[in-house]
Scaffold this motif. Sequence first.
Motif, mmCIF file in Angstrom:
data_model
loop_
_atom_site.group_PDB
_atom_site.id
_atom_site.type_symbol
_atom_site.label_atom_id
_atom_site.label_comp_id
_atom_site.label_asym_id
_atom_site.label_seq_id
_atom_site.Cartn_x
_atom_site.Cartn_y
_atom_site.Cartn_z
ATOM 1 N N TYR A 247 0.829 -1.210 0.000
ATOM 2 C CA TYR A 247 0.000 0.000 0.000
ATOM 3 C C TYR A 247 0.861 1.258 0.000
ATOM 4 N N LYS A 248 2.126 1.120 0.374
ATOM 5 C CA LYS A 248 2.979 2.301 0.558
ATOM 6 C C LYS A 248 3.064 3.138 -0.711
ATOM 7 N N LEU A 249 3.388 2.495 -1.843
ATOM 8 C CA LEU A 249 3.494 3.233 -3.104
ATOM 9 C C LEU A 249 2.150 3.834 -3.496
ATOM 10 N N LEU A 250 1.076 3.092 -3.299
ATOM 11 C CA LEU A 250 -0.257 3.599 -3.637
ATOM 12 C C LEU A 250 -0.574 4.875 -2.868
ATOM 13 N N ILE A 251 -0.325 4.852 -1.563
ATOM 14 C CA ILE A 251 -0.606 6.030 -0.741
ATOM 15 C C ILE A 251 0.272 7.203 -1.167
ATOM 16 N N GLU A 252 1.545 6.918 -1.473
ATOM 17 C CA GLU A 252 2.439 7.984 -1.931
ATOM 18 C C GLU A 252 1.935 8.604 -3.230
ATOM 19 N N LEU A 253 1.489 7.756 -4.158
ATOM 20 C CA LEU A 253 0.943 8.274 -5.420
ATOM 21 C C LEU A 253 -0.318 9.087 -5.181
ATOM 22 N N ALA A 254 -1.192 8.576 -4.315
ATOM 23 C CA ALA A 254 -2.446 9.280 -4.029
ATOM 24 C C ALA A 254 -2.170 10.646 -3.415
ATOM 25 N N ILE A 255 -1.233 10.704 -2.477
ATOM 26 C CA ILE A 255 -0.896 11.984 -1.842
ATOM 27 C C ILE A 255 -0.307 12.952 -2.869
ATOM 28 N N LYS A 256 0.502 12.431 -3.798
ATOM 29 C CA LYS A 256 1.050 13.293 -4.852
ATOM 30 C C LYS A 256 -0.065 13.881 -5.717
ATOM 31 N N ILE A 257 -1.073 13.073 -6.034
ATOM 32 C CA ILE A 257 -2.197 13.565 -6.842
ATOM 33 C C ILE A 257 -2.948 14.664 -6.098
ATOM 34 N N ILE A 258 -3.178 14.455 -4.809
ATOM 35 C CA ILE A 258 -3.883 15.455 -4.001
ATOM 36 C C ILE A 258 -3.052 16.732 -3.896
ATOM 37 N N LYS A 259 -1.756 16.569 -3.641
ATOM 38 C CA LYS A 259 -0.884 17.749 -3.510
ATOM 39 C C LYS A 259 -0.700 18.464 -4.841
ATOM 40 N N LEU A 260 -0.639 17.685 -5.942
ATOM 41 C CA LEU A 260 -0.471 18.310 -7.258
ATOM 42 C C LEU A 260 -1.656 19.201 -7.579
ATOM 43 N N LYS A 261 -2.859 18.744 -7.239
ATOM 44 C CA LYS A 261 -4.054 19.574 -7.481
ATOM 45 C C LYS A 261 -3.995 20.849 -6.643
ATOM 46 N N ARG A 262 -3.668 20.714 -5.367
ATOM 47 C CA ARG A 262 -3.561 21.895 -4.503
ATOM 48 C C ARG A 262 -2.476 22.842 -5.024
ATOM 49 N N TYR A 263 -1.350 22.247 -5.409
ATOM 50 C CA TYR A 263 -0.201 23.027 -5.891
ATOM 51 C C TYR A 263 -0.582 23.808 -7.144
ATOM 52 N N LYS A 264 -1.206 23.116 -8.103
ATOM 53 C CA LYS A 264 -1.528 23.770 -9.372
ATOM 54 C C LYS A 264 -2.655 24.781 -9.227
ATOM 55 N N ASP A 265 -3.556 24.555 -8.273
ATOM 56 C CA ASP A 265 -4.615 25.534 -8.016
ATOM 57 C C ASP A 265 -4.029 26.862 -7.559
ATOM 58 N N ALA A 266 -2.845 26.796 -6.937
ATOM 59 C CA ALA A 266 -2.193 28.014 -6.452
ATOM 60 C C ALA A 266 -1.223 28.602 -7.474
ATOM 61 N N CYS A 267 -1.061 27.929 -8.616
ATOM 62 C CA CYS A 267 -0.109 28.382 -9.638
ATOM 63 C C CYS A 267 -0.808 29.191 -10.721
ATOM 64 N N ASN A 268 0.012 29.933 -11.465
ATOM 65 C CA ASN A 268 -0.487 30.565 -12.675
ATOM 66 C C ASN A 268 -0.644 29.518 -13.769
ATOM 67 N N GLU A 269 -1.268 29.897 -14.867
ATOM 68 C CA GLU A 269 -1.611 28.947 -15.930
ATOM 69 C C GLU A 269 -0.390 28.223 -16.494
ATOM 70 N N ASN A 270 0.713 28.937 -16.662
ATOM 71 C CA ASN A 270 1.889 28.346 -17.295
ATOM 72 C C ASN A 270 2.969 27.952 -16.298
ATOM 73 N N GLU A 271 2.569 27.680 -15.065
ATOM 74 C CA GLU A 271 3.529 27.253 -14.057
ATOM 75 C C GLU A 271 3.311 25.788 -13.704
ATOM 76 N N ALA A 272 4.384 25.137 -13.308
ATOM 77 C CA ALA A 272 4.314 23.735 -12.912
ATOM 78 C C ALA A 272 5.347 23.477 -11.825
ATOM 79 N N PRO A 273 5.131 22.475 -11.000
ATOM 80 C CA PRO A 273 6.144 22.145 -10.002
ATOM 81 C C PRO A 273 7.392 21.582 -10.676
ATOM 82 N N PRO A 274 8.553 21.737 -10.064
ATOM 83 C CA PRO A 274 9.745 21.080 -10.607
ATOM 84 C C PRO A 274 9.505 19.571 -10.716
ATOM 85 N N PHE A 275 9.973 18.967 -11.798
ATOM 86 C CA PHE A 275 9.784 17.531 -11.985
ATOM 87 C C PHE A 275 10.867 17.008 -12.907
ATOM 88 N N TRP A 276 11.014 15.678 -12.941
ATOM 89 C CA TRP A 276 11.932 15.069 -13.904
ATOM 90 C C TRP A 276 11.401 13.730 -14.364
#
Length: 408
Positions: A247-276
């Motif tokens: 379940y560990k990876l699943l929970i980590e992925l789920a939390i990333k999805i939740i945080k990504l939505k919160r993160y992007k809601d606070a961003c401008n249209e052409n902004e994104a979190p650092p990623f690779w």
Amino acid sequence: MNKCECDFCKENIYKEHEEIKCDFLKDSIIKSKHKKKLLTHFENKPLFSYFIGAFWLNDKDNKEEHYTKSVIIKPKIENIDFMRMFSKCFEYSAIIKDFDKIYNINFEEKPIEHKDNKLINDLDILIAFHFLRTLEVELHNGLKKNFIRREENLQSKIKGKIIFSKHINKNIMRGREDKIYCSYLDYDINCLENRILKRALKICASKIQEIKNSLYFYCISFFNEVSDELSISEINNVKLNPLYKRYKLLIELAIKIIKLKRYKDACNENEAPPFWIDMSLLFEKYVYALMLENIGDSKIIYQKSYNKKFVPDFIIKGKYNYIADTKYKEIYNEDNFETSNIYQLSGYARVNDIIKEFSEDILNYIPECLIIYPSNSKTNDTININEKEPIKDLVRFYKLGISLPEIK
């Protein structure tokens, strides 16, 4: 770190494996925590490595982070559809299990302005699809239960422990001698872990036009009795039951999805979190998926360690017999090769336990070696080993070009 204004650095968008022509930029990369992901060398020239994404070049020795220079690395192959590569890999559960090593999203750093909206959108779809396919595999065993803390005013019985302060206020002071206010643990499906999974699933619902609807509806059908109510503190302080390591990876992925939505809601249209995204590893996994799809009449051994030192990408045995490695390098489109790659596969071909995969006659059997590379001329996206080509001047060495999917 001061911002460089040379012609090479004015645009902060580059391509993977592009030569780094600015000494200031090269030094900034060397000092940053992303040195291993961003910098490589070929023929003594500094090049960007095989990672695409958006990076802040913060000094790794500086305790105070200063976001002054960012770089965006795009795929070196024009119009490559790496989401189709991901989708092909997601078809096979054997490949999904360690897919988190291919990409990462950083929510701890400030967003980076990104002119390529395609990469930003694909980031959402990528993590959603990864989560859904991983969840689908796990749900074959059903949803896990866990202990949750409940408080209840019980009738003429004690369960768990008595909460005396609430028992006095609700029962003793009101003359309810038949009631006892208790706190107890209940083994239930509506635990925090499953509530996190359901919240992430509901977010994925907005992506169902981009992914398989049936996959989403199959997963959500398991959560009818699970709430999706969550607080930020619960997400930040979740502790997984050690019995449920998968379940560990699943929970980590789920939390990333939740945080990504919160993160992007606070961003401008052409902004994104650092990623690779590690394109070299993605290519390796993509080739593995194509092998499973196209050469099922041969046994494919992936990333097996021999003598704790030698780990070839693939051992193919049966109808075809090869030691095979993927090389995400365009040099093999030419009549050329990298000597270090030849040394590597030649070494594999001298390991007793690897030779025994093909023959017990370890003194006389000489394995054939195959290098699989991204072709810039082929148009089919399958593997046909019969299309291999001999590598000039080498004995029992071959190469096989694989075309990568393109955005139409």
